[in-house]
Design a protein around this motif. Structure first.
Motif, PDB file in Angstrom:
ATOM      1  N   SER A  85       0.825  -1.205   0.000  1.00  0.00           N
ATOM      2  CA  SER A  85       0.000   0.000   0.000  1.00  0.00           C
ATOM      3  C   SER A  85       0.859   1.254   0.000  1.00  0.00           C
ATOM      4  O   SER A  85       0.446   2.298  -0.530  1.00  0.00           O
ATOM      5  N   LEU A  86       2.064   1.186   0.579  1.00  0.00           N
ATOM      6  CA  LEU A  86       2.962   2.340   0.530  1.00  0.00           C
ATOM      7  C   LEU A  86       3.361   2.660  -0.907  1.00  0.00           C
ATOM      8  O   LEU A  86       3.474   3.831  -1.290  1.00  0.00           O
ATOM      9  N   GLY A  87       3.550   1.632  -1.716  1.00  0.00           N
ATOM     10  CA  GLY A  87       3.847   1.877  -3.123  1.00  0.00           C
ATOM     11  C   GLY A  87       2.668   2.437  -3.885  1.00  0.00           C
ATOM     12  O   GLY A  87       2.836   3.250  -4.809  1.00  0.00           O
ATOM     13  N   TYR A  88       1.452   2.052  -3.514  1.00  0.00           N
ATOM     14  CA  TYR A  88       0.257   2.536  -4.205  1.00  0.00           C
ATOM     15  C   TYR A  88      -0.010   4.013  -3.929  1.00  0.00           C
ATOM     16  O   TYR A  88      -0.780   4.645  -4.668  1.00  0.00           O
ATOM     17  N   THR A  89       0.571   4.568  -2.859  1.00  0.00           N
ATOM     18  CA  THR A  89       0.289   5.955  -2.521  1.00  0.00           C
ATOM     19  C   THR A  89       0.759   6.929  -3.599  1.00  0.00           C
ATOM     20  O   THR A  89       0.295   8.069  -3.640  1.00  0.00           O
ATOM     21  N   PHE A 113       1.225   7.564 -12.490  1.00  0.00           N
ATOM     22  CA  PHE A 113       2.045   8.044 -11.381  1.00  0.00           C
ATOM     23  C   PHE A 113       1.698   9.497 -11.077  1.00  0.00           C
ATOM     24  O   PHE A 113       1.692  10.348 -11.967  1.00  0.00           O
ATOM     25  N   VAL A 114       1.396   9.793  -9.801  1.00  0.00           N
ATOM     26  CA  VAL A 114       1.023  11.159  -9.407  1.00  0.00           C
ATOM     27  C   VAL A 114       1.948  11.719  -8.332  1.00  0.00           C
ATOM     28  O   VAL A 114       1.741  12.841  -7.862  1.00  0.00           O
ATOM     29  N   GLY A 115       2.943  10.954  -7.917  1.00  0.00           N
ATOM     30  CA  GLY A 115       3.889  11.454  -6.929  1.00  0.00           C
ATOM     31  C   GLY A 115       3.241  11.662  -5.574  1.00  0.00           C
ATOM     32  O   GLY A 115       2.570  10.777  -5.038  1.00  0.00           O
ATOM     33  N   LEU A 116       3.429  12.844  -5.019  1.00  0.00           N
ATOM     34  CA  LEU A 116       2.902  13.169  -3.691  1.00  0.00           C
ATOM     35  C   LEU A 116       1.534  13.844  -3.740  1.00  0.00           C
ATOM     36  O   LEU A 116       1.061  14.364  -2.722  1.00  0.00           O
ATOM     37  N   ALA A 117       0.874  13.814  -4.899  1.00  0.00           N
ATOM     38  CA  ALA A 117      -0.413  14.492  -5.035  1.00  0.00           C
ATOM     39  C   ALA A 117      -1.464  13.888  -4.108  1.00  0.00           C
ATOM     40  O   ALA A 117      -2.316  14.612  -3.568  1.00  0.00           O
ATOM     41  N   ASN A 118      -1.437  12.569  -3.917  1.00  0.00           N
ATOM     42  CA  ASN A 118      -2.410  11.931  -3.021  1.00  0.00           C
ATOM     43  C   ASN A 118      -2.257  12.426  -1.587  1.00  0.00           C
ATOM     44  O   ASN A 118      -3.249  12.682  -0.897  1.00  0.00           O
ATOM     45  N   PHE A 119      -1.018  12.575  -1.142  1.00  0.00           N
ATOM     46  CA  PHE A 119      -0.787  13.068   0.212  1.00  0.00           C
ATOM     47  C   PHE A 119      -1.259  14.509   0.364  1.00  0.00           C
ATOM     48  O   PHE A 119      -1.860  14.867   1.387  1.00  0.00           O
ATOM     49  N   ARG A 120      -1.006  15.325  -0.648  1.00  0.00           N
ATOM     50  CA  ARG A 120      -1.461  16.716  -0.578  1.00  0.00           C
ATOM     51  C   ARG A 120      -2.983  16.783  -0.539  1.00  0.00           C
ATOM     52  O   ARG A 120      -3.561  17.590   0.198  1.00  0.00           O
ATOM     53  N   LEU A 123     -13.044   5.882   0.348  1.00  0.00           N
ATOM     54  CA  LEU A 123     -12.117   6.282  -0.714  1.00  0.00           C
ATOM     55  C   LEU A 123     -11.710   5.093  -1.575  1.00  0.00           C
ATOM     56  O   LEU A 123     -11.605   5.203  -2.797  1.00  0.00           O
ATOM     57  N   ALA A 124     -11.478   3.956  -0.937  1.00  0.00           N
ATOM     58  CA  ALA A 124     -10.979   2.790  -1.656  1.00  0.00           C
ATOM     59  C   ALA A 124     -12.063   2.109  -2.480  1.00  0.00           C
ATOM     60  O   ALA A 124     -11.808   1.637  -3.596  1.00  0.00           O
ATOM     61  N   PHE A 125     -13.283   2.040  -1.949  1.00  0.00           N
ATOM     62  CA  PHE A 125     -14.336   1.249  -2.590  1.00  0.00           C
ATOM     63  C   PHE A 125     -15.570   2.055  -2.963  1.00  0.00           C
ATOM     64  O   PHE A 125     -16.560   1.486  -3.436  1.00  0.00           O
ATOM     65  N   GLY A 126     -15.527   3.371  -2.755  1.00  0.00           N
ATOM     66  CA  GLY A 126     -16.674   4.189  -3.079  1.00  0.00           C
ATOM     67  C   GLY A 126     -17.743   4.086  -2.019  1.00  0.00           C
ATOM     68  O   GLY A 126     -17.620   3.382  -1.023  1.00  0.00           O
ATOM     69  N   GLN A 138     -14.914   8.237  -7.915  1.00  0.00           N
ATOM     70  CA  GLN A 138     -14.549   6.879  -8.272  1.00  0.00           C
ATOM     71  C   GLN A 138     -13.639   6.304  -7.189  1.00  0.00           C
ATOM     72  O   GLN A 138     -12.890   7.040  -6.540  1.00  0.00           O
ATOM     73  N   PRO A 139     -13.696   4.985  -6.979  1.00  0.00           N
ATOM     74  CA  PRO A 139     -12.775   4.380  -6.013  1.00  0.00           C
ATOM     75  C   PRO A 139     -11.326   4.681  -6.381  1.00  0.00           C
ATOM     76  O   PRO A 139     -10.943   4.619  -7.542  1.00  0.00           O
ATOM     77  N   ASP A 140     -10.529   5.005  -5.380  1.00  0.00           N
ATOM     78  CA  ASP A 140      -9.130   5.365  -5.605  1.00  0.00           C
ATOM     79  C   ASP A 140      -8.282   4.689  -4.535  1.00  0.00           C
ATOM     80  O   ASP A 140      -8.208   5.160  -3.390  1.00  0.00           O
ATOM     81  N   ILE A 141      -7.642   3.578  -4.884  1.00  0.00           N
ATOM     82  CA  ILE A 141      -6.814   2.835  -3.931  1.00  0.00           C
ATOM     83  C   ILE A 141      -5.599   3.661  -3.520  1.00  0.00           C
ATOM     84  O   ILE A 141      -5.165   3.616  -2.359  1.00  0.00           O
ATOM     85  N   GLY A 142      -5.038   4.427  -4.442  1.00  0.00           N
ATOM     86  CA  GLY A 142      -3.876   5.241  -4.118  1.00  0.00           C
ATOM     87  C   GLY A 142      -4.194   6.296  -3.077  1.00  0.00           C
ATOM     88  O   GLY A 142      -3.427   6.503  -2.126  1.00  0.00           O
ATOM     89  N   LEU A 143      -5.341   6.954  -3.242  1.00  0.00           N
ATOM     90  CA  LEU A 143      -5.748   7.982  -2.280  1.00  0.00           C
ATOM     91  C   LEU A 143      -6.037   7.355  -0.920  1.00  0.00           C
ATOM     92  O   LEU A 143      -5.658   7.908   0.125  1.00  0.00           O
ATOM     93  N   ALA A 144      -6.708   6.211  -0.921  1.00  0.00           N
ATOM     94  CA  ALA A 144      -6.996   5.521   0.338  1.00  0.00           C
ATOM     95  C   ALA A 144      -5.706   5.063   1.022  1.00  0.00           C
ATOM     96  O   ALA A 144      -5.581   5.131   2.248  1.00  0.00           O
ATOM     97  N   SER A 145      -4.737   4.604   0.238  1.00  0.00           N
ATOM     98  CA  SER A 145      -3.460   4.181   0.820  1.00  0.00           C
ATOM     99  C   SER A 145      -2.723   5.361   1.435  1.00  0.00           C
ATOM    100  O   SER A 145      -2.095   5.226   2.499  1.00  0.00           O
ATOM    101  N   ALA A 146      -2.784   6.511   0.799  1.00  0.00           N
ATOM    102  CA  ALA A 146      -2.150   7.704   1.366  1.00  0.00           C
ATOM    103  C   ALA A 146      -2.810   8.093   2.686  1.00  0.00           C
ATOM    104  O   ALA A 146      -2.123   8.444   3.656  1.00  0.00           O
ATOM    105  N   ALA A 147      -4.141   8.020   2.726  1.00  0.00           N
ATOM    106  CA  ALA A 147      -4.843   8.326   3.972  1.00  0.00           C
ATOM    107  C   ALA A 147      -4.471   7.326   5.065  1.00  0.00           C
ATOM    108  O   ALA A 147      -4.280   7.701   6.231  1.00  0.00           O
ATOM    109  N   SER A 148      -4.348   6.050   4.707  1.00  0.00           N
ATOM    110  CA  SER A 148      -3.960   5.031   5.686  1.00  0.00           C
ATOM    111  C   SER A 148      -2.552   5.293   6.218  1.00  0.00           C
ATOM    112  O   SER A 148      -2.294   5.142   7.425  1.00  0.00           O
TER     113      SER A 148
END
Length: 330
Positions: A58-62, A75-82, A281-284, A292-302
């Motif tokens: 999940s750290l890689g998915y962020t 690839f969005v870099g640190l955009a999910n964290f922001r 975030l992960a499953f809507g 839309q479900p976003d695993i990367g965004l959910a992983s960043a939140a986790s």
């Protein structure tokens, strides 16, 4: 007689058996350690497969925008964290999680300690039955409890409203799970009842380690129950109590299924906690702030939530140790 004396003298003259050599002792220790690792191996395999690996993955998915289908490629870099840090719903859900913990932990611990003192009385009849009765909610799924509570509120909510109206305690009907002012209170009450048995068992185990001789000596000196509780029970439970508090706080921060079944984070995000926020975030879902479900965004939140919990746990341990040192010094 002479032969017997000679045998005794020969036996007494025999040198004592030599201790086993150091190499043999080391081999025995290795065998013991080897079996210890063999017993631990299945648990370690499961831990690596279902805890460590998902965390690292999940750290890689962020760093990707990914809906969970196919391989992540955007690839969005640190955009999910922001996006998570700037999302007010995340901080609101974090506040709800802390509010839940702030109410559940102290109320539950006080009630559990009081009931443990009662059930630890050796003159209490059917003590084992009462312990089992209070522990039963723990072995029941929180999702099942949420469904049952939802049915009870929907079927008997009007009756409760009518009773409260007749007693002039309220002025209008209340939608218990649909009103932002009452939904969180119901979740807190159910949470206190559901996990109450854990802390009860922990306190019972701690109380049973206190020697009875201390209480008997205190009674001979004329100490009352309050004095014995203050000067014997509390100090002897201090080490166990620190562990119980830490486990209780960690357990409340894991609240998810009860909220998801009862309110799904609603109404209007009034009961949204961090775990349901991540799930949406992960499953809507109806309360998700992502279309839309976003695993990367959910992983960043986790990941952010995990860092916050680690920091809070460190502060909690340091504060408890500091308090213990001050009490020991005084």
């Amino acid at each position: 007689m002479v032969m017997t004396a000679v045998r005794q003298d020969v036996t007494a003259a025999d040198p004592p058996s030599a201790p086993p050599p150091a190499a043999a002792r080391r081999r025995a220790r290795r065998r013991t350690y080897l079996w210890s690792y063999v017993y631990l191996a299945p648990m370690m395999v499961l831990l690596l497969a279902f805890v460590v690996y998902p965390i690292m993955a999940s750290l890689g998915y962020t760093f990707y925008k990914w809906d969970g289908i196919g391989d992540p490629s955007e690839f969005v870099g640190l955009a999910n964290f922001r996006q998570i840090v700037n999302d007010s719903i995340f901080w609101r859900s974090l506040g709800h999680t802390f509010v839940y913990a702030a109410f559940v932990v102290p109320i539950q611990l006080v009630l559990a300690l009081a009931l443990a003192l009662v059930l630890n009385n050796k003159r209490l009849r059917f003590a084992s039955f009462y312990r089992t009765l209070f522990f039963l909610p723990v072995v029941t799924s929180a999702a099942v409890i949420g469904v049952v509570i939802q049915l009870l509120v929907s079927n008997f909510g009007d009756s409760i409203n009518t009773l409260l109206l007749n007693l002039h305690l309220i002025h209008q009907h209340i939608d218990w799970l649909g009103d932002p002012h009452f939904a969180m209170a119901i979740i807190i009450l159910v949470g206190i009842w559901h996990t109450f048995g854990y802390n009860l068992v922990y306190f019972l185990a701690g109380l049973q380690t206190i020697p009875d001789e201390l209480y008997e000596a205190a009674r001979l000196d004329g100490a009352g129950r309050i004095a014995m509780f203050r000067y014997i029970t509390i100090p002897m439970l201090r080490a166990v109590g620190v562990v119980i508090v830490i486990l209780a706080v960690i357990g409340t921060f894991q609240i998810f299924d009860l909220v998801q079944v009862l309110t799904s984070g609603g109404p209007f995000f009034a009961t949204e906690v961090v775990n349901t926020y991540i799930y949406h975030l992960a499953f809507g879902g109806s309360n998700a702030n992502a279309v839309q479900p976003d695993i990367g965004l959910a992983s960043a939140a986790s990941f952010i939530y995990g860092l916050l919990l680690i920091g809070f746990s460190i502060v909690q341990v340091l504060v408890l140790r500091s308090l213990a040192r001050r009490r020991g010094a005084s």
